[in-house]
Design an enzyme around this catalytic site. Structure first.
Site, PDB file in Angstrom:
ATOM      1  N   CYS A  14      -3.941  -5.460  -7.107  1.00  0.00           N
ATOM      2  CA  CYS A  14      -4.806  -6.586  -7.103  1.00  0.00           C
ATOM      3  C   CYS A  14      -4.380  -6.980  -7.962  1.00  0.00           C
ATOM      4  CB  CYS A  14      -6.545  -6.574  -7.646  1.00  0.00           C
ATOM      5  SG  CYS A  14      -6.616  -4.866  -7.482  1.00  0.00           S
ATOM      6  N   HIS A 119     -10.992  -3.756  -8.624  1.00  0.00           N
ATOM      7  CA  HIS A 119     -10.634  -4.969  -8.783  1.00  0.00           C
ATOM      8  C   HIS A 119     -10.163  -6.621  -9.003  1.00  0.00           C
ATOM      9  CE1 HIS A 119      -9.752  -7.435  -5.458  1.00  0.00           C
ATOM     10  NE2 HIS A 119     -10.704  -8.622  -5.763  1.00  0.00           N
ATOM     11  N   ASN A 134      -9.299 -15.138  -3.892  1.00  0.00           N
ATOM     12  CA  ASN A 134      -9.283 -13.627  -4.403  1.00  0.00           C
ATOM     13  C   ASN A 134      -8.227 -12.988  -2.829  1.00  0.00           C
ATOM     14  OD1 ASN A 134     -10.040 -10.909  -3.710  1.00  0.00           O
ATOM     15  ND2 ASN A 134     -12.201 -11.787  -4.507  1.00  0.00           N
TER      16      ASN A 134
END
Length: 355
Positions: A14, A119, A134
């Site tokens: 991520c 994250h 995202n």
């Protein structure tokens, strides 16, 4: 929306997706970020060695895993910050006292990096609109100016750390295009997990439907609607009940006719027919009433003399007496037959019901 660069989640990379979505291109790879993490680890080791390579703290530091990366693909904020320094970009904590004193409206910024546990994701302004990039989403999510402050406040309530990206971001096609036009988003993107679950559910439903259709084709029977089936069954039951009632009625009439025939045979004179049908009874009643009317007319009709003509008592009187007796016997016979017919029908119907 197609011009916006958006990397979707792969493994635990991520941090890589966050940086590339921020810069709008494939600027960093796991290998490059790992190299930055190793440099940070070496710098930390050198600082620890200043206290002595034989010290307990140094030996403990060497035994511990890296705090800047792991085998899953996670990278620390230090790795992200050093990667952005290559492009002249700096990260400032959004809720720090220093930044809050500046009282800058979030819509006047250019981008934010958000982190919760392991994250990372980017919120960036492209053209004149804000987008949530995202990597866990199936695509970019449009955020209005009025919703941006509320969105950031919600993230803070959920425990996210928010960093403001300061500096000039590299030019990109999406930013240039969205400076001229605004996009509209009819449907918000879903989380990748939700999309996969939805696809699996649709696949399972499709498989079930195919099995049902195959079974229906094999048997030759397929009910399109359960309600229609229930209504058809109800109508069928009603028709069966009506048929049963009609059958009972026919049996009652048949028994009534049989009973009336037996009663008439028992009560009628021997000279009459052994079996009298309803039509014969009707004819006899008509003949009886016609005879009564004829006799009444003869009595009321005036003769040529003021006195009626005498008739022989033996013959004519006997005949009149016989006729009267026949009339009375026929009338009594009809009444008795009708009464007994009704009573017999009732008794037979009750007996059939009990059976």
């Amino acid at each position: 929306m197609e011009s916006i660069f958006h990397e979707k989640q792969e493994g635990s990379l991520c941090a890589q997706h966050c940086l590339n979505n921020l810069l709008q291109g494939e600027y960093f790879s796991p290998v490059e970020l790992s190299s930055i993490a190793h440099q940070l680890d070496e710098e930390e080791r050198l600082r620890m060695a200043e206290g002595g390579v034989t010290s307990e703290d140094y030996r403990t530091f060497l035994q511990q895993p890296s705090g800047n990366m792991d085998d899953s693909g996670f990278f620390s904020i230090q790795v992200i910050s050093n990667a952005l320094k290559v492009w002249g970009l700096e990260l400032i904590l959004f809720n720090s006292p220093e930044y809050q004193r500046l009282r800058i409206d979030p819509i006047n910024e250019r981008s934010f990096i958000c982190n919760y546990k392991e994250h990372w994701f980017t919120v960036r302004k492209l053209g004149k609109q804000w987008f949530n990039l995202n990597s866990l989403l199936t695509g970019p999510e449009l955020i209005s100016d009025t919703y941006l402050a509320l969105f950031l406040a919600q993230l803070q309530q959920e425990g996210y750390s928010i960093f403001v990206v300061k500096g000039d971001l590299p030019d990109c096609e999406a930013d240039q295009l969205l400076q001229m036009i605004k996009v509209q988003q009819m449907h918000r993107p879903k989380l990748i997990g939700e999309e996969l679950a939805h696809l699996k559910e649709q696949s399972a439903l499709k498989a079930d439907l195919e099995r049902v259709l195959e079974a229906a084709d094999g048997s030759g029977i397929f009910d399109e609607d359960e309600d229609d089936l229930q209504r058809a069954l109800a109508i069928s039951r009603q028709e069966i009940d009506m048929e049963d009632e009609e059958a009972d009625l026919r049996r009652a009439i048949q028994l009534s006719m049989q009973g009336s025939s037996r009663s008439m045979c028992e009560n009628s004179p021997q000279t009459s027919s052994p079996d009298l049908s309803s039509e014969e009874l009707r004819r006899r009643r008509e003949a009886y009433f016609e005879k009564q009317q004829q006799q009444q007319q003869e009595v009321d009709r005036p003769g040529p003399l003021s006195y009626p003509r005498e008739r022989p008592t033996t013959s004519s009187g006997g005949r009149r007496s016989d006729q009267g007796g026949d009339a009375v016997s026929e009338e009594d016979m009809l009444r008795a037959a009708v009464t007994m017919s009704l009573e017999t029908a009732k008794d037979n119907l009750k007996a059939e019901r009990k059976k």
